[in-house]
Design a protein around this motif. Structure first.
Motif, PDB file in Angstrom:
ATOM      1  N   UNK A 192      97.536 -22.608 -19.107  1.00  0.00           N
ATOM      2  CA  UNK A 192      96.447 -23.215 -18.356  1.00  0.00           C
ATOM      3  C   UNK A 192      95.989 -24.490 -19.053  1.00  0.00           C
ATOM      4  N   UNK A 193      95.588 -25.468 -18.277  1.00  0.00           N
ATOM      5  CA  UNK A 193      95.086 -26.727 -18.822  1.00  0.00           C
ATOM      6  C   UNK A 193      93.555 -26.685 -18.860  1.00  0.00           C
ATOM      7  N   UNK A 194      93.009 -27.022 -20.004  1.00  0.00           N
ATOM      8  CA  UNK A 194      91.569 -27.119 -20.220  1.00  0.00           C
ATOM      9  C   UNK A 194      91.248 -28.562 -20.616  1.00  0.00           C
ATOM     10  N   UNK A 195      89.994 -28.955 -20.466  1.00  0.00           N
ATOM     11  CA  UNK A 195      89.588 -30.291 -20.883  1.00  0.00           C
ATOM     12  C   UNK A 195      88.294 -30.200 -21.680  1.00  0.00           C
ATOM     13  N   UNK A 196      88.147 -31.109 -22.632  1.00  0.00           N
ATOM     14  CA  UNK A 196      86.991 -31.089 -23.530  1.00  0.00           C
ATOM     15  C   UNK A 196      86.623 -32.516 -23.892  1.00  0.00           C
ATOM     16  N   UNK A 197      85.385 -32.905 -23.545  1.00  0.00           N
ATOM     17  CA  UNK A 197      84.897 -34.216 -23.959  1.00  0.00           C
ATOM     18  C   UNK A 197      84.266 -35.004 -22.838  1.00  0.00           C
ATOM     19  N   UNK A 198      82.930 -35.120 -22.837  1.00  0.00           N
ATOM     20  CA  UNK A 198      82.199 -35.896 -21.831  1.00  0.00           C
ATOM     21  C   UNK A 198      82.516 -35.417 -20.415  1.00  0.00           C
ATOM     22  N   UNK A 199      82.539 -34.103 -20.240  1.00  0.00           N
ATOM     23  CA  UNK A 199      82.877 -33.530 -18.937  1.00  0.00           C
ATOM     24  C   UNK A 199      81.620 -33.471 -18.075  1.00  0.00           C
ATOM     25  N   UNK A 200      81.523 -34.400 -17.141  1.00  0.00           N
ATOM     26  CA  UNK A 200      80.387 -34.494 -16.222  1.00  0.00           C
ATOM     27  C   UNK A 200      80.633 -33.610 -15.007  1.00  0.00           C
ATOM     28  N   UNK A 201      79.594 -33.354 -14.185  1.00  0.00           N
ATOM     29  CA  UNK A 201      79.820 -32.616 -12.937  1.00  0.00           C
ATOM     30  C   UNK A 201      80.875 -33.277 -12.058  1.00  0.00           C
ATOM     31  N   UNK A 202      80.904 -34.598 -12.045  1.00  0.00           N
ATOM     32  CA  UNK A 202      81.899 -35.308 -11.246  1.00  0.00           C
ATOM     33  C   UNK A 202      83.305 -35.029 -11.741  1.00  0.00           C
ATOM     34  N   UNK A 203      83.488 -34.991 -13.064  1.00  0.00           N
ATOM     35  CA  UNK A 203      84.811 -34.694 -13.628  1.00  0.00           C
ATOM     36  C   UNK A 203      85.218 -33.241 -13.359  1.00  0.00           C
ATOM     37  N   UNK A 204      84.262 -32.341 -13.385  1.00  0.00           N
ATOM     38  CA  UNK A 204      84.576 -30.947 -13.064  1.00  0.00           C
ATOM     39  C   UNK A 204      85.159 -30.855 -11.660  1.00  0.00           C
ATOM     40  N   UNK A 205      84.506 -31.520 -10.710  1.00  0.00           N
ATOM     41  CA  UNK A 205      84.985 -31.462  -9.328  1.00  0.00           C
ATOM     42  C   UNK A 205      86.336 -32.160  -9.176  1.00  0.00           C
ATOM     43  N   UNK A 206      86.466 -33.333  -9.777  1.00  0.00           N
ATOM     44  CA  UNK A 206      87.713 -34.107  -9.660  1.00  0.00           C
ATOM     45  C   UNK A 206      88.891 -33.363 -10.259  1.00  0.00           C
ATOM     46  N   UNK A 207      88.724 -32.848 -11.465  1.00  0.00           N
ATOM     47  CA  UNK A 207      89.845 -32.238 -12.173  1.00  0.00           C
ATOM     48  C   UNK A 207      90.148 -30.823 -11.700  1.00  0.00           C
ATOM     49  N   UNK A 208      89.143 -30.103 -11.234  1.00  0.00           N
ATOM     50  CA  UNK A 208      89.405 -28.753 -10.733  1.00  0.00           C
ATOM     51  C   UNK A 208      90.275 -28.821  -9.473  1.00  0.00           C
ATOM     52  N   UNK A 209      90.114 -29.878  -8.697  1.00  0.00           N
ATOM     53  CA  UNK A 209      90.893 -30.025  -7.458  1.00  0.00           C
ATOM     54  C   UNK A 209      92.376 -30.227  -7.726  1.00  0.00           C
ATOM     55  N   UNK A 210      92.724 -30.758  -8.889  1.00  0.00           N
ATOM     56  CA  UNK A 210      94.143 -30.992  -9.174  1.00  0.00           C
ATOM     57  C   UNK A 210      94.763 -29.902 -10.044  1.00  0.00           C
ATOM     58  N   UNK A 211      93.940 -28.900 -10.441  1.00  0.00           N
ATOM     59  CA  UNK A 211      94.526 -27.755 -11.126  1.00  0.00           C
ATOM     60  C   UNK A 211      94.026 -27.441 -12.515  1.00  0.00           C
ATOM     61  N   UNK A 212      93.108 -28.237 -13.058  1.00  0.00           N
ATOM     62  CA  UNK A 212      92.545 -27.909 -14.372  1.00  0.00           C
ATOM     63  C   UNK A 212      91.754 -26.612 -14.247  1.00  0.00           C
ATOM     64  N   UNK A 213      91.953 -25.680 -15.181  1.00  0.00           N
ATOM     65  CA  UNK A 213      91.374 -24.345 -15.072  1.00  0.00           C
ATOM     66  C   UNK A 213      90.079 -24.157 -15.858  1.00  0.00           C
ATOM     67  N   UNK A 214      89.849 -24.960 -16.891  1.00  0.00           N
ATOM     68  CA  UNK A 214      88.677 -24.727 -17.718  1.00  0.00           C
ATOM     69  C   UNK A 214      88.061 -26.004 -18.222  1.00  0.00           C
TER      70      UNK A 214
END
Length: 209
Positions: A161-183
């Motif tokens: 699973x791909x996770x992301x860490x660093x300056x994760x805004x609500x906008x980034x949560x929505x953008x990246x979750x749509x392409x498959x980021x899980x956490x």
């Protein structure tokens, strides 16, 4: 959790737990691999004692192999190492699995997918650092998006699973979750220091608001 109120760490943990947080993410730094110092063992032990939710540790330290067994024994459920800091990263990941824990790698903004592709069959998670690690409150590095996309294209082959860490805004949560980021590791950009409660904030994030 490095962004939490450390004068009330137990209360913060309880409130986040009750609000429905999925995982407690704890950063450990040595002042060498990154130019800062993170949380301590006592902080980890406190959080672990307060919640039954999964707790992960992000080892931003040189030679993480020296410490993975310690954190596994203290109750970490997921352990992230930086392959940039470990000359025998494959062996360290194997040790984590031998301890019955999930293993992950965290990769810095300057680390390419090609540099870590040989480790992908060995991991449960890949956490992409979208800021240079060590400090909260930084700006999201947009060029890391292409790396995230490359990793997402490899998830079916290698089963991580791909996770992301660093300056994760609500906008980034929505953008990246749509392409498959899980956490998403949430700090001051989306969770801490807000006027709303943790429950309200998490509810809005999950609803895509």
């Amino acid at each position: 959790m490095m962004c939490a109120d450390f004068s009330n760490l137990k209360k913060e943990t309880q409130e986040l737990d009750q609000a429905g947080i999925d995982i407690f993410h704890m950063d450990f730094m040595d002042g060498s691999f990154v130019p800062n110092f993170g949380m301590g063992l006592q902080d980890f032990e406190l959080v672990r004692s307060v919640t039954e939710k999964p707790v992960d540790v992000h080892l931003m330290i040189q030679e993480p192999s020296k410490y993975v067994e310690k954190f596994a024994d203290l109750g970490a459920d997921i352990i992230y190492i930086h392959p940039e800091a470990d000359q025998q990263a494959a062996r360290t990941l194997d040790i984590i699995h031998q301890k019955g824990k999930k293993a992950g790698i965290a990769i810095n903004p300057g680390t390419s997918v090609e540099m870590v592709q040989g480790l992908l069959p060995l991991v449960d998670y890949v956490m992409v650092m979208t800021v240079n690690p060590g400090f909260a409150g930084q700006k999201y590095l947009e060029y890391t998006d292409s790396k995230i996309e490359k990793l997402l294209a490899l998830t079916n082959e290698y089963h991580f699973d791909v996770m992301v860490d660093g300056a994760i805004s609500p906008e980034k949560v929505q953008q990246l979750s749509k392409i498959g980021v899980k956490g998403f590791v949430l700090g001051t950009s989306a969770l801490f220091g807000k006027t709303s409660t943790y429950q309200e904030t998490l509810g809005k994030l999950r609803a895509g608001e």
